[in-house]
Design a protein around this motif. Sequence first.
Motif, PDB file in Angstrom:
ATOM      1  N   GLU B  17      45.291  36.328  46.621  1.00 50.55           N
ATOM      2  CA  GLU B  17      45.751  37.182  45.532  1.00 50.55           C
ATOM      3  C   GLU B  17      44.569  38.020  45.039  1.00 50.55           C
ATOM      4  O   GLU B  17      43.504  37.490  44.750  1.00 50.55           O
ATOM      5  N   VAL B  18      44.769  39.325  44.963  1.00 52.78           N
ATOM      6  CA  VAL B  18      43.689  40.208  44.524  1.00 52.78           C
ATOM      7  C   VAL B  18      43.576  40.119  43.004  1.00 52.78           C
ATOM      8  O   VAL B  18      44.565  40.226  42.293  1.00 52.78           O
ATOM      9  N   ARG B  19      42.357  39.894  42.525  1.00 47.10           N
ATOM     10  CA  ARG B  19      42.191  39.542  41.120  1.00 47.10           C
ATOM     11  C   ARG B  19      41.447  40.575  40.282  1.00 47.10           C
ATOM     12  O   ARG B  19      40.682  40.222  39.413  1.00 47.10           O
ATOM     13  N   TRP B  20      41.586  41.835  40.612  1.00 43.05           N
ATOM     14  CA  TRP B  20      40.975  42.824  39.724  1.00 43.05           C
ATOM     15  C   TRP B  20      41.961  43.162  38.598  1.00 43.05           C
ATOM     16  O   TRP B  20      43.166  42.909  38.722  1.00 43.05           O
ATOM     17  N   CYS B  21      41.467  43.791  37.527  1.00 42.01           N
ATOM     18  CA  CYS B  21      42.355  44.171  36.436  1.00 42.01           C
ATOM     19  C   CYS B  21      43.393  45.161  36.969  1.00 42.01           C
ATOM     20  O   CYS B  21      43.077  46.001  37.812  1.00 42.01           O
ATOM     21  N   PRO B  22      44.605  45.088  36.476  1.00 47.99           N
ATOM     22  CA  PRO B  22      45.605  46.067  36.895  1.00 47.99           C
ATOM     23  C   PRO B  22      45.093  47.477  36.603  1.00 47.99           C
ATOM     24  O   PRO B  22      44.557  47.721  35.527  1.00 47.99           O
ATOM     25  N   GLY B  23      45.218  48.352  37.579  1.00 44.36           N
ATOM     26  CA  GLY B  23      44.786  49.729  37.374  1.00 44.36           C
ATOM     27  C   GLY B  23      43.338  49.983  37.737  1.00 44.36           C
ATOM     28  O   GLY B  23      42.860  51.113  37.651  1.00 44.36           O
ATOM     29  N   GLY B  25      40.113  50.795  39.834  1.00 47.99           N
ATOM     30  CA  GLY B  25      39.900  51.655  40.994  1.00 47.99           C
ATOM     31  C   GLY B  25      39.598  50.877  42.265  1.00 47.99           C
ATOM     32  O   GLY B  25      39.751  51.404  43.378  1.00 47.99           O
ATOM     33  N   ASP B  26      39.183  49.631  42.119  1.00 48.08           N
ATOM     34  CA  ASP B  26      38.855  48.828  43.299  1.00 48.08           C
ATOM     35  C   ASP B  26      40.054  48.668  44.236  1.00 48.08           C
ATOM     36  O   ASP B  26      39.884  48.583  45.454  1.00 48.08           O
ATOM     37  N   TYR B  27      41.258  48.605  43.656  1.00 48.29           N
ATOM     38  CA  TYR B  27      42.448  48.450  44.492  1.00 48.29           C
ATOM     39  C   TYR B  27      42.558  49.598  45.495  1.00 48.29           C
ATOM     40  O   TYR B  27      42.855  49.393  46.671  1.00 48.29           O
ATOM     41  N   ALA B  28      42.321  50.790  44.986  1.00 46.98           N
ATOM     42  CA  ALA B  28      42.458  51.968  45.848  1.00 46.98           C
ATOM     43  C   ALA B  28      41.422  51.944  46.965  1.00 46.98           C
ATOM     44  O   ALA B  28      41.722  52.293  48.117  1.00 46.98           O
TER      45      ALA B  28
END
Lengths: 626, 340
Positions: B17-23, B25-28
């Motif tokens: 599960e990816v655990r960065w804050c929603p929104g 920029g790391d997700y992108a």
Amino acid sequence: MATATHYLTPEESNAHPPLEAVVVRFAGDSGDGMQLTGGQFTLSTALAGNDLATFPDFPAEIRAPQGTTFGVSAFQINFGSSAVDTAGDSPDVLVAMNPAALKTNVADLKPGGLIIADVGEFGARNLAKAGYDANPLEDDSLAKWQLLAFNISQLTLDAVKPFGLGNKEALRCKNMWTLGLALWMFDRDRKPIEDWLRTKFAKAPELAEANIAALDAGHAYGETAEIGGQVHQHHIDPAPAAPGLYRTITGAEAISLGLVAGAQLAGLPMFFGGYPITPASAILHHLSRLKEYGVTTFQAEDEIAAIGSAIGAAYAGSLGVTSSSGPGIALKAEAMGLAIMTELPLVIINSQRGGPSTGLPTKTEQSDLYQAVYGRNGDAPMPVIAARSPADAFDCAIEACRIAVQYMTPVMLLTDGYIANAAEPWKVPRMDGYAPFPVAFHDEPPAEGESVNPYKRDEKLARVWIRPGTPGLMHRIGGIEKNVGTGHIDYSPDNHQTMTDIRAAKVMGVADGVPEQEIELGEAGGRLAVVGWGSTFGPIHQAVRRARGRGADVSHIHIRHIWPMPRNLGDMLRSYDRVIVPEMNKGQLKTVLRDQYLVDARPVTKVSGQPFKIAEIEAAIEEALG
Amino acid sequence: MNEMTKLTAKDFATDQEVRWCPGCGDYAVLKAVQRTMPEIGARPESTVFVSGIGCSSRFPYYMETYGFHTIHGRAPTFATGIKLANPGLDVWIITGDGDALSIGGNHTMHLLRRNLDCQVLLFNNEIYGLTKGQYSPTSRVGTRSPSTPFGSVDRPASPCAFALGSGARFVARGIDVHKNLPEVLKAAHRHKGASFVEIYQNCIVYNDDVFAPFTAKENAGNQLWLGADQPMLFANGAKGLALDAEALTLKVVEVEGGDWEAAGVIVHNPRNRSIAHMLVEMPFGIFPTALGVIYEDPAPTFESAVVEQNRTASLGKNADLQALVSKGQTWMVNSEPHSI
Ligand code: SF4
């Protein structure tokens, strides 16, 4: 000495000091080439078959101001026809190349000992720099010793005149003149030194010949009557030693060779990450010349990069090694924690020096034991072993490699400035006598539906070693706590408890694979055990031998495996009425022994930057026996 | 998986599960990297992601490759060991502004000057996210944060200027959510040697919109996307960069009717180190932000030089251990030891 089989004779144990041993100290300005002189004298002594031990003692400054007391560099050698364990308590002969060298060393000389001094350097300026009001060669302040003062500088200039060197260069040959005299005094062959000079100065043959002329002149000076009967030629018979091939070796060389051997026995390429630091750099220098043995050396930008790269290489499937001294080891501590957490094999060598902080960079101390055993954040257990002598460092390095790969753990090998620099004869081992410990990388992908678990363990609790590049076994490791069953990030309380317990149990299990503690001298049970570790071996051994010769009930125990300790050590220590622990710190092994076994271990400590003298330990034994 | 298997972005994603804050920029960036992997022919087993500490450094856990999450600032050191031990591995370093330029500045510098063959992705969000919002070495003067309640007073470091100054042979910039990011990543991967990529990454929690003056849709005109042999145009071709030959600086010129040549707009030559320095140092506001491959001029890599030296130094020598320990001045002892 530690390597050649030696059987103690009654005469030897009564000898005080051993009859056929002589201690010579060469002392001069750091620019006078005393370490070189000492090194060559050591070689000729070894070739003559004497047992020997040396103690190089030099200033921290590369070029300290000439003629000053803090610029004095000294080299002491103890050699004899019976076993020699230490560099000797006090010299029989002191060669003083200038007033500062005399001033800083003469107090150590045995009463009645011989001073050889270079009158040419005892001018007003040098006397003042050394803090002498009057010329000690001319008043009777040196009356309790024999004095032999002549103008070595001038004699050297005369000897090398035909070679047309400048005054400064000509005077540089002084050390060879002195060496020539010493070779005559102890009936040594000049040939190996001539060969060495010719190789060293291959590019400047006139320098080689000038140095040889100085060497010959010093030798001839002894031979002719000019000395006036004060100095006699001594012949010291070869020491009895087990038959075989011998060579001299320093600790730094022995560690380098041991690491190469360890990597070969494990079947791995070696990666060495280092950063220059006294007195550890010599290991980096040695290994960087051994590329054909599958050794890659990397001089990193700092101590942290040195260990980081070694851990990276270990992750990629090499035997990772890094080396430093106390201050550098402190910088590496966080990365050691990562190696413990990710359970990667790594050998960390700490050549201890005087501390804290920069401390005494060129002097010896054993004060990093706490740092090795306890010095990391978190519960971070790591095996620690300690070499007792230059020759022993070879086996210790192999042992460190073995533990690292068999238990998937970083291992610290403790040595010190004394071991690193000192030379001793070493019986060249048969390499086929060492059992290989080949590494088997894990390369079987998990069964369908199962995921890769990098923390899958064997019966030793060692985890699998998976090299990147292996298909089907991709996984992630890191400093964050991982789940015991999956290797994924897991912060849960029970899991951390379990993983911490496993890491501790794994390291304690190393004791199951090492021999039980032996008694070096004496027997189990009795009035007193003298327990040591590391380079105090020599003085402790001699002191116990002498005390036993006088009928004292005392034994010598010397610990190689500092953490975890041998399984039987607790019972062994408890079998004595008293336990004393001589060490060159304020009592660090003592603390660990008390903690582990609740024994009343008493410290005998010394932190002067100099090794123990045999007499100091004898005094401690006498005091303990009451 | 065999050589022929065609991989997709999904093959490079773990089940974690990816655990960065929603929104964040790391997700992108994660998506862009996962999408790039199959396109560059990456194999999961020979790819290693190495990271330090910080929000972005969680990255390796989400990549179905080999991964090593190391310690703060030190990822380049581990990468160096990995690459020297096995030059065949494809190594990616994931780092942030604090990780690479504050605690790890020294290692970043040496990795770049040595030219280790790897990709360095520096996620610049101008803030310490993981430790809850302190100002970072790239934060602008006046940044208010828990540790600088009255505004920061020290001047920021420029990642790309630092990289060029350290001797990097490949320097590029991208934006977390921009469609061009995969192209920048591919160029970085193509380059043999240390490829330095600064990615403007939005930290939605502690430093939201700090790059909006050029990343927001309405401000896209402030992005200057560089292309080799292409004129340096921005603002939809209405503006360009020209050289002020007198002052030896860049200047912004208006382009009339698409005739950039007439306006004196210069063409991008990635090998021009002097222009590269100017491009990474132009003050934003008067100038646009230079993006894409700013500088590329390959040189021999560190690991290839080490491997070559190891090889030549070993030529004609064999690794006989017995010979090694028997070296030096030796002597034989023939007599038996005396016994009691
Ligand atoms: S703190 Fe900022 S950088 Fe970190 S995960 Fe959250 S949004 Fe992303």
